[in-house]
Design an enzyme around this catalytic site. Structure first.
Site, PDB file in Angstrom:
ATOM      1  CB  SER A  20      -9.073  40.286  45.623  1.00 34.58           C
ATOM      2  OG  SER A  20      -8.365  39.756  44.502  1.00 34.58           O
TER       3      SER A  20
ATOM      4  CE  LYS B  46      -7.165  42.013  42.115  1.00 31.91           C
ATOM      5  NZ  LYS B  46      -7.485  40.551  42.084  1.00 31.91           N
TER       6      LYS B  46
ATOM      7  CB  SER C  44      -9.868  37.403  42.798  1.00 27.26           C
ATOM      8  OG  SER C  44      -9.581  37.073  44.124  1.00 27.26           O
TER       9      SER C  44
END
Length: 473
Positions: free
Chosen positions: A158, A82, A182
């Protein structure tokens, strides 16, 4: 093994083949890079593809393994990270145009540990700006496309890009962070496994922060074993993240296949099952039949701390995120995502006494839940209230976005506030073919129990073996 057969392999199945020489890390990496080049223009999972770096790391891993220096089950396995995790020499943008020139000078602890285990970084994945959003939308860099539908649907946030990359067969592992949902929400909506660890289990050093109080790190994978082996590699004390220095050691692999016979499981009825999509409730309730057949003791319990956590009148991540991003909010607000910027600004309006009162409430609930959970090994709840919905519906206007932001994070946020660990594992599909997630909560620092329960369920079902057809691409 043909190249096509590599796309949806797990770490568990790849590792012995890599160790034996049946699968070449170079060939595996090249195959996945080819797939990324072909599919990412539509999926938008990646912020950056590190092709040269990946091939060089794959060649080094292959030479090590051939010379008898096999490092373990992650050696020669590709992964994605990420775009919150620092990788030396690469930008960490945190999903924001304001950070496009933010070149990392050193690796995050997670990046370093995965490199030491012999893993191969394919690239960095898109995320919601500053990791501040449960839906997965990024209005600046584009939203990753949930691979289960041709029409754009919510990927969950996210850690949206990592989840899409794993679900679409671009990588067997994506790293994620989880402040309110997330890891678990994108895992649930994309039909994969997501592990939310207890704060302190895995170092956050070198990871762009949102909330010092709530941020945790976890993997997104295609199997529970894969999540366990990555957790095992990443856990441990790190002076750069002092909260890890007091973490109780755990062995996530030692009892992974011990089953659930005589474990005490419970549906947590308070709050988690309110206002659910009927198909989701049916799938999650059906999981109880599986666990009973496996020999678990299964009950339903009241969990008052869950409802009380939802009544805390402010967002800790909003306050702490506004403080950390103060200069960007002051000087570059016009360049921020039009939803994220205004939402984060609201954190400035919360007075300090209210913020500290919320922190005290969180600590009080964490203490009081000890008695509630004393006779329970793990809780069973829905990962999300609703399945993935069309982006056009969710992102229609600010009010709609905010409504669904709350919907997609409700069941997960409770666990962050109470500092539980959790695994989201696929437990079914809607009539429209959208994945449904079962969330298995365990007490703080009992990732071994959460993973053990999830592993037993996974082995008794076939949901993690189902993948999107991508025939619309």
């Amino acid at each position: 093994m043909s190249d096509d057969s590599l796309h949806y392999q797990t770490i568990e199945t790849l590792a012995p083949r890599i160790q034996s020489g049946e699968v070449s890390p170079v060939a595996l990496t090249a195959t996945l890079l080819d797939r990324i080049r072909a599919l990412n223009p539509r999926l938008n999972a990646f912020r950056l593809i590190a092709e040269e770096r990946a091939l060089a790391a794959a060649q080094a891993a292959e030479l090590q393994i051939k010379s008898g220096q096999y490092l373990g089950p992650l050696h020669g396995i590709p992964y994605v990270t990420k775009d919150l995790f620092d990788v030396a020499g690469l930008p960490t943008t945190a999903g924001s145009k304001t950070l496009e020139n933010n070149i990392a000078s050193a690796d995050s602890t997670v990046t370093r540990k995965l490199a030491q285990a012999g893993m191969i970084l394919l690239g960095k994945t898109n995320t919601v700006e500053f990791a501040f959003g449960s839906v997965g939308i990024n209005h600046s860099h584009g939203t990753p496309h949930n691979p289960w539908q041709q029409e754009p649907h919510t990927p969950g946030g996210s850690s949206s890009g990592s989840a899409v990359a794993v679900a679409a067969g671009l990588t067997p592992l994506g790293t994620g962070s989880d402040t309110a949902c997330s890891v678990r929400t994108p895992a649930a909506l994309c039909g994969i496994v997501g592990l939310k660890t207890t704060v302190g289990r895995i170092s956050r050093a070198g990871v762009f922060p949102l909330s010092e109080t709530l941020d945790s790190i976890g993997p997104l994978t295609r199997s529970v074993y894969d999540a366990a082996v990555v957790c095992n590699a990443l856990q441990g004390p790190d002076e750069q993240d002092p909260v890890t220095l007091q973490a109780v050691p755990v062995d996530p692999l030692g009892q992974l296949d011990a089953g659930v016979k005589n474990l005490r499981l419970a549906f947590a009825e308070t709050a988690f099952f309110d206002d659910l999509d009927p198909e989701i409730e049916a799938a999650v309730r059906d999981s109880g039949k599986v666990f009973r057949e496996l020999g678990a003791q299964l009950d339903s319990i009241d969990y008052p701390q869950a409802a009380q956590a939802l009544q805390i009148p402010l967002s800790l991540s909003m306050v702490e995120g506004a403080a950390f991003n103060r200069e960007r909010l002051d000087q570059q607000l016009a360049q921020l995502d039009p939803i994220v910027g205004p939402r984060m600004l609201l954190g400035r309006d919360i007075p300090a006494p209210a913020y500290f009162a919320a922190l005290r409430d969180v600590q009080r609930l964490r203490r009081s839940q000890i008695a509630t959970l004393r006779d329970v090994d793990a809780l069973l709840v829905p990962s999300c209230m609703v399945p993935a919905l069309p982006l056009a519906e969710v992102d229609k206007d600010f009010d709609n976005y905010m409504h669904y932001a709350r919907v997609y994070m409700r069941n997960s946020l409770i666990g962050n506030l109470l500092n539980l660990c959790a695994v989201s594992v696929p437990c079914g599909f809607t009539r429209k073919g959208l994945p449904i997630g079962l969330m298995i909560y365990a007490k703080p620092f009992r990732e071994d129990i959460a993973l053990r329960v999830a592993y037993a369920y996974e082995k008794a079902t076939a949901y993690t073996q189902q993948h999107p057809t991508l025939d619309w691409l």
